[in-house]
Design a protein around this motif. Sequence first.
Motif, mmCIF file in Angstrom:
data_model
loop_
_atom_site.group_PDB
_atom_site.id
_atom_site.type_symbol
_atom_site.label_atom_id
_atom_site.label_comp_id
_atom_site.label_asym_id
_atom_site.label_seq_id
_atom_site.Cartn_x
_atom_site.Cartn_y
_atom_site.Cartn_z
ATOM 1 N N GLU A 66 1.813 7.821 -9.773
ATOM 2 C CA GLU A 66 1.213 7.673 -8.446
ATOM 3 C C GLU A 66 0.424 6.369 -8.432
ATOM 4 O OE1 GLU A 66 -0.739 10.892 -6.047
ATOM 5 O OE2 GLU A 66 -2.515 9.723 -6.607
ATOM 6 N N PHE A 67 0.810 5.480 -7.521
ATOM 7 C CA PHE A 67 0.137 4.188 -7.407
ATOM 8 C C PHE A 67 -0.510 4.074 -6.034
ATOM 9 C CE2 PHE A 67 3.643 3.610 -10.409
ATOM 10 C CZ PHE A 67 2.906 3.317 -11.534
ATOM 11 N N PRO A 68 -1.852 4.037 -6.006
ATOM 12 C CA PRO A 68 -2.531 3.867 -4.733
ATOM 13 C C PRO A 68 -2.357 2.432 -4.230
ATOM 14 C CG PRO A 68 -4.094 4.400 -6.503
ATOM 15 C CD PRO A 68 -2.752 4.244 -7.114
ATOM 16 N N GLY A 69 -2.253 2.303 -2.924
ATOM 17 C CA GLY A 69 -2.137 0.986 -2.317
ATOM 18 C C GLY A 69 -2.976 0.911 -1.064
ATOM 19 N N SER A 124 -5.189 0.512 5.785
ATOM 20 C CA SER A 124 -4.733 1.891 5.626
ATOM 21 C C SER A 124 -4.388 2.095 4.160
ATOM 22 C CB SER A 124 -3.501 2.163 6.488
ATOM 23 O OG SER A 124 -3.001 3.465 6.205
ATOM 24 N N ASP A 125 -4.861 3.190 3.597
ATOM 25 C CA ASP A 125 -4.524 3.530 2.210
ATOM 26 C C ASP A 125 -3.219 4.302 2.182
ATOM 27 O OD1 ASP A 125 -6.832 2.309 1.204
ATOM 28 O OD2 ASP A 125 -8.014 4.120 1.521
ATOM 29 N N PHE A 126 -2.451 4.096 1.102
ATOM 30 C CA PHE A 126 -1.208 4.840 0.911
ATOM 31 C C PHE A 126 -0.999 5.077 -0.580
ATOM 32 C CE2 PHE A 126 -0.034 0.354 0.922
ATOM 33 C CZ PHE A 126 0.802 0.243 -0.183
ATOM 34 N N TRP A 127 -0.079 5.980 -0.911
ATOM 35 C CA TRP A 127 0.226 6.323 -2.293
ATOM 36 C C TRP A 127 1.734 6.321 -2.483
ATOM 37 C CZ3 TRP A 127 -3.494 8.102 0.771
ATOM 38 C CH2 TRP A 127 -4.807 8.043 0.294
ATOM 39 N N VAL A 128 2.186 5.560 -3.463
ATOM 40 C CA VAL A 128 3.606 5.513 -3.835
ATOM 41 C C VAL A 128 3.760 6.461 -5.023
ATOM 42 C CG1 VAL A 128 5.478 4.068 -4.718
ATOM 43 C CG2 VAL A 128 3.849 3.128 -3.062
ATOM 44 N N ARG A 129 4.635 7.464 -4.865
ATOM 45 C CA ARG A 129 4.780 8.498 -5.912
ATOM 46 C C ARG A 129 6.233 8.648 -6.316
ATOM 47 N NH1 ARG A 129 1.061 11.844 -2.262
ATOM 48 N NH2 ARG A 129 -0.961 11.594 -3.251
ATOM 49 N N PHE A 130 6.450 8.902 -7.619
ATOM 50 C CA PHE A 130 7.778 9.225 -8.138
ATOM 51 C C PHE A 130 7.645 9.739 -9.560
ATOM 52 C CE2 PHE A 130 7.049 4.770 -9.075
ATOM 53 C CZ PHE A 130 7.467 4.620 -10.392
ATOM 54 N N TRP A 131 8.667 10.453 -10.011
ATOM 55 C CA TRP A 131 8.727 10.920 -11.392
ATOM 56 C C TRP A 131 9.545 9.923 -12.205
ATOM 57 C CZ3 TRP A 131 6.760 14.836 -14.370
ATOM 58 C CH2 TRP A 131 5.986 15.780 -13.707
ATOM 59 N N SER A 132 9.058 9.620 -13.396
ATOM 60 C CA SER A 132 9.779 8.787 -14.362
ATOM 61 C C SER A 132 10.129 9.689 -15.543
ATOM 62 C CB SER A 132 8.864 7.629 -14.821
ATOM 63 O OG SER A 132 9.452 6.944 -15.872
#
Length: 135
Positions: A66-69, A124-132
């Motif tokens: 999870e990477f906050p942006g 605006s804050d956002f979160w990029v999420r994925f499973w590795s």
Amino acid sequence: MSEFDAAKVLLESVPLLAGKVHEAALVDDGKAVRANYVVLFGAGPDVLDDDRYGSIPRPDSDAAQEFPGRAVGTDPGAVRLILSAVQSLVGRKPVVSGRRCDPVVVEFDPVKVDNSVSPPLFFSDFWVRFWSRRG
């Protein structure tokens, strides 16, 4: 390439965001830069899990990333354009050597105003999420 680097490459592959993805807020002489850009913050995995009861997680375990942006803009419309560009990542898979990555999902906060600078900036804050997962 790390998962963070892969997420950053995905963001920069969107034409509107090319060259506009940074790892910190832009400042010049201690003042906020008035521009339209994205800040992507690095972070470790939220979860290490091999989905095996009693297994001890290891550095190469499956990992929820999870990477906050933050989308920063000179007006609310600019922020919405940036968020639309970020949304175009949904369903794309990051490429990490030796790993299999699930498609990206993104979560967004509403656009807000930062009145601590003059003239104000919008964000605006956002979160990029994925499973590795292990390759």
